[in-house]
Design a protein around this motif. Structure first.
Motif, PDB file in Angstrom:
ATOM      1  N   GLU A  58       0.804  -1.225   0.000  1.00 42.33           N
ATOM      2  CA  GLU A  58       0.000   0.000   0.000  1.00 42.33           C
ATOM      3  C   GLU A  58       0.840   1.278   0.000  1.00 42.33           C
ATOM      4  OE1 GLU A  58       0.098  -2.360   2.270  1.00 42.33           O
ATOM      5  OE2 GLU A  58      -0.210  -1.632   4.311  1.00 42.33           O
ATOM      6  N   PRO A  61       2.732   5.250  -4.705  1.00 42.71           N
ATOM      7  CA  PRO A  61       3.667   5.030  -5.826  1.00 42.71           C
ATOM      8  C   PRO A  61       4.774   6.074  -5.904  1.00 42.71           C
ATOM      9  CG  PRO A  61       1.398   5.426  -6.604  1.00 42.71           C
ATOM     10  CD  PRO A  61       1.329   5.209  -5.146  1.00 42.71           C
ATOM     11  N   LEU A  92       4.815  -4.420 -14.073  1.00 44.11           N
ATOM     12  CA  LEU A  92       3.522  -4.000 -13.516  1.00 44.11           C
ATOM     13  C   LEU A  92       2.468  -5.048 -13.801  1.00 44.11           C
ATOM     14  CD1 LEU A  92       3.519  -0.367 -14.970  1.00 44.11           C
ATOM     15  CD2 LEU A  92       3.836  -0.978 -12.565  1.00 44.11           C
ATOM     16  N   ASP A  96      -1.017   0.576 -15.804  1.00 46.81           N
ATOM     17  CA  ASP A  96      -1.801   1.610 -15.146  1.00 46.81           C
ATOM     18  C   ASP A  96      -1.060   2.948 -15.277  1.00 46.81           C
ATOM     19  OD1 ASP A  96      -2.895   3.373 -13.305  1.00 46.81           O
ATOM     20  OD2 ASP A  96      -3.333   1.814 -11.834  1.00 46.81           O
ATOM     21  N   THR A  98      -1.909   5.965 -14.544  1.00 44.18           N
ATOM     22  CA  THR A  98      -1.997   6.850 -13.374  1.00 44.18           C
ATOM     23  C   THR A  98      -0.960   6.473 -12.333  1.00 44.18           C
ATOM     24  OG1 THR A  98      -4.367   6.945 -13.790  1.00 44.18           O
ATOM     25  CG2 THR A  98      -3.600   7.806 -11.676  1.00 44.18           C
ATOM     26  N   TRP A  99      -0.816   5.166 -12.110  1.00 41.14           N
ATOM     27  CA  TRP A  99       0.187   4.681 -11.162  1.00 41.14           C
ATOM     28  C   TRP A  99       1.591   5.055 -11.644  1.00 41.14           C
ATOM     29  CZ3 TRP A  99       4.543   1.921 -10.487  1.00 41.14           C
ATOM     30  CH2 TRP A  99       4.829   1.469  -9.193  1.00 41.14           C
ATOM     31  N   PHE A 103       4.399   7.275  -9.781  1.00 43.47           N
ATOM     32  CA  PHE A 103       5.714   6.657  -9.537  1.00 43.47           C
ATOM     33  C   PHE A 103       6.823   7.549 -10.102  1.00 43.47           C
ATOM     34  CE2 PHE A 103       9.235   4.229 -11.254  1.00 43.47           C
ATOM     35  CZ  PHE A 103       9.629   3.422 -10.183  1.00 43.47           C
ATOM     36  N   LEU A 128       4.435  -6.528  -9.410  1.00 40.05           N
ATOM     37  CA  LEU A 128       5.084  -5.220  -9.241  1.00 40.05           C
ATOM     38  C   LEU A 128       6.528  -5.350  -8.767  1.00 40.05           C
ATOM     39  CD1 LEU A 128       4.981  -2.172  -9.236  1.00 40.05           C
ATOM     40  CD2 LEU A 128       3.979  -2.230  -6.958  1.00 40.05           C
TER      41      LEU A 128
END
Lengths: 321, 321
Positions: A58, A61, A92, A96, A98-99, A103, A128
């Protein structure tokens, strides 16, 4: 938000602009073309972070991005090298965008701070995982090597120890994590300027990733020497003192990893030069022990009364026995 | 057979001995120290292989080791660079010394063939993933860049196309895999000697990892040109001809990835020089089309009658849309 590999690479390329003149060819060809200055050696280190092993799944990123680069820059710092370029391999579970954007924000923030150009890499599907290779340059005569410690050297550490391990301990216990400790775990500061300033002054150097005793032990094995540490000389942050006391705190400082401070040795005659160098880059440096002649073996730890102090564990291993 | 991280690193270090004089410091410090010769540029490429994505999980570990290095050396070949050093990041579900030993056998066999020194890396716990970064050197004036193709250049490919994709197709169909095709999938031959021989003769170059049409498309975009391919000019192995015919075979040759052959462009005046260079390194080189002025776009493919031939897919993407 789903994207394909080429779109992800294009998004990375857009953020990876650099003004470094030594990048002849960056992202977008089969390989990068880079110019190492004459008289300097190339310094290369690589480190991988896996979700659930090196950071809780959690973790934001942007923090993962920062840390993936920081742990690698810390290796360059421990060699006394100036960072120059890096590559990034990103696995990944899904593409994604957005991630990846978040990051990259953390990754590039640290890259810009140290003028590191992102010159290549790949993105692929998989659990990941982030693998970074960093490249730096150094005058080989000034490089800090693990094998360079000598008997009677002082042992020094930068900054404070145990903060990152304390945050991890609070996270594991399900407790509220102190925000200062958490920042130290999620956004470690690679001691690049200090490492460069120590070139030609210090002898051996290593970064503290597995815990002081384990990492100083690596220096001892490489140098064929022993070491003694004064447990109460180890520097502690106010945040650590507020959250942990007694042997719990000492254990975190001596054996806790992930601080990415530098542990280095230097001759007694170099004390003033070390203190000046550290002051010039605004980093605390503390003498915590000395190198001994006893062949390579576990680092000896003493308390304020001169009695042996025994930690419960010798640093964290990625593979437990 | 279980081991801890330090034992694994020690096992890797034992196998990673090198005679290269330009390795000032290899495995065992915070970073490697390497000497790039004056007048040469450093060439860096990185590629990750994940289990179940880039190879079937049941692939023998020695083949995985070979391929993890081969796909990276192929990127150096496509730049016309001489390989020098590599780093290896290995994520393993458990610290299996037997698996690592077999993996290293394949990896080091190819490394020794190309005089590549393994100078660093890390091992960590996680889903099976191998990330390799290779370093080579090249005279920057002779480097082969994707952006260098010009109108009326010939388009060439090395070796034969479609073999690796054919093996994957048989594997996916649950059929018996032809051993020659399988060898091409599991143990690709990076065209290092050819790439080096093409420096100063060829113009643009890329390695065929995603499929000829996709990869030649990258050259076209980078160079701002178009390309035409004669589908029946694409070289096919006897093994491929025996197993696949007609448009199925043509599709594998035009769009199948994983062959790691080189696709390159060169002026018409360079034809004899290309043929001599290829003969000298004992690799077949075949003219398959030409570069056109039509701005960058999909590569046009024609059949023997001069009619457009349309493949069903444009190479394999790691992330499907």
């Amino acid at each position: 938000m789903s994207a394909n590999e080429f779109e992800l690479i294009e998004a990375i390329r857009r953020r990876a602009t650099t003004t470094r003149a030594d990048v002849l060819l960056g992202i977008g060809d089969d390989a990068a073309l880079l110019q190492v200055p004459t008289g300097h050696a190339l310094v290369v280190a690589t480190d991988t972070l896996n979700a659930g092993v090196h950071f809780p799944v959690e973790t934001p990123p942007a923090d993962i991005g920062w840390k993936a680069l920081a742990v690698n820059l810390s290796d360059l710092a421990a060699m006394g090298a100036a960072p120059a370029w890096c590559t990034l391999s990103l696995s990944l579970p899904e593409a994604d965008a957005t991630w990846v954007d978040a990051f990259l924000e953390g990754f590039m923030r640290l890259a810009v701070l140290h003028d590191v150009a992102l010159v290549g890499g790949d993105t692929t599907r998989g659990p990941l995982s982030i693998s970074v290779t960093v490249h730096g340059i150094v005058d080989p005569a000034r490089a800090l090597r693990r094998a360079a410690a000598r008997e009677d050297d002082d042992v020094w550490v930068s900054g404070t120890l145990g903060d990152a391990a304390a945050a991890l301990e609070q996270w594991r216990a399900g407790a509220l994590i102190d925000p200062t400790l958490r920042e130290r775990l999620d956004r470690p500061t690679p001691r690049v300027a200090l490492g460069r300033a120590l070139g030609g002054i210090a002898r051996a150097c290593i970064d503290v990733s597995d815990g002081l005793l384990a990492d100083l032990g690596h220096v001892c094995v490489a140098s064929g020497v022993g070491a003694e540490i004064q447990i109460d000389a180890l520097p502690a942050s106010d945040a650590l003192r507020a959250e942990f006391g007694g042997d719990a705190r000492r254990h975190l400082q001596a054996a806790g990893g992930d601080d990415y401070e530098l542990c280095f040795t230097a001759s007694v005659a170099a004390r003033e030069a070390i203190e000046t160098a550290a002051r010039n880059v605004d980093v605390m440096a503390t003498r915590v022990g000395r190198i001994t002649a006893r062949g390579p073996g576990p680092v000896a730890v003493f308390d304020a009364d001169g009695a042996p102090w025994l930690p419960g564990s010798m640093g964290w291993r990625h593979f437990a026995d």
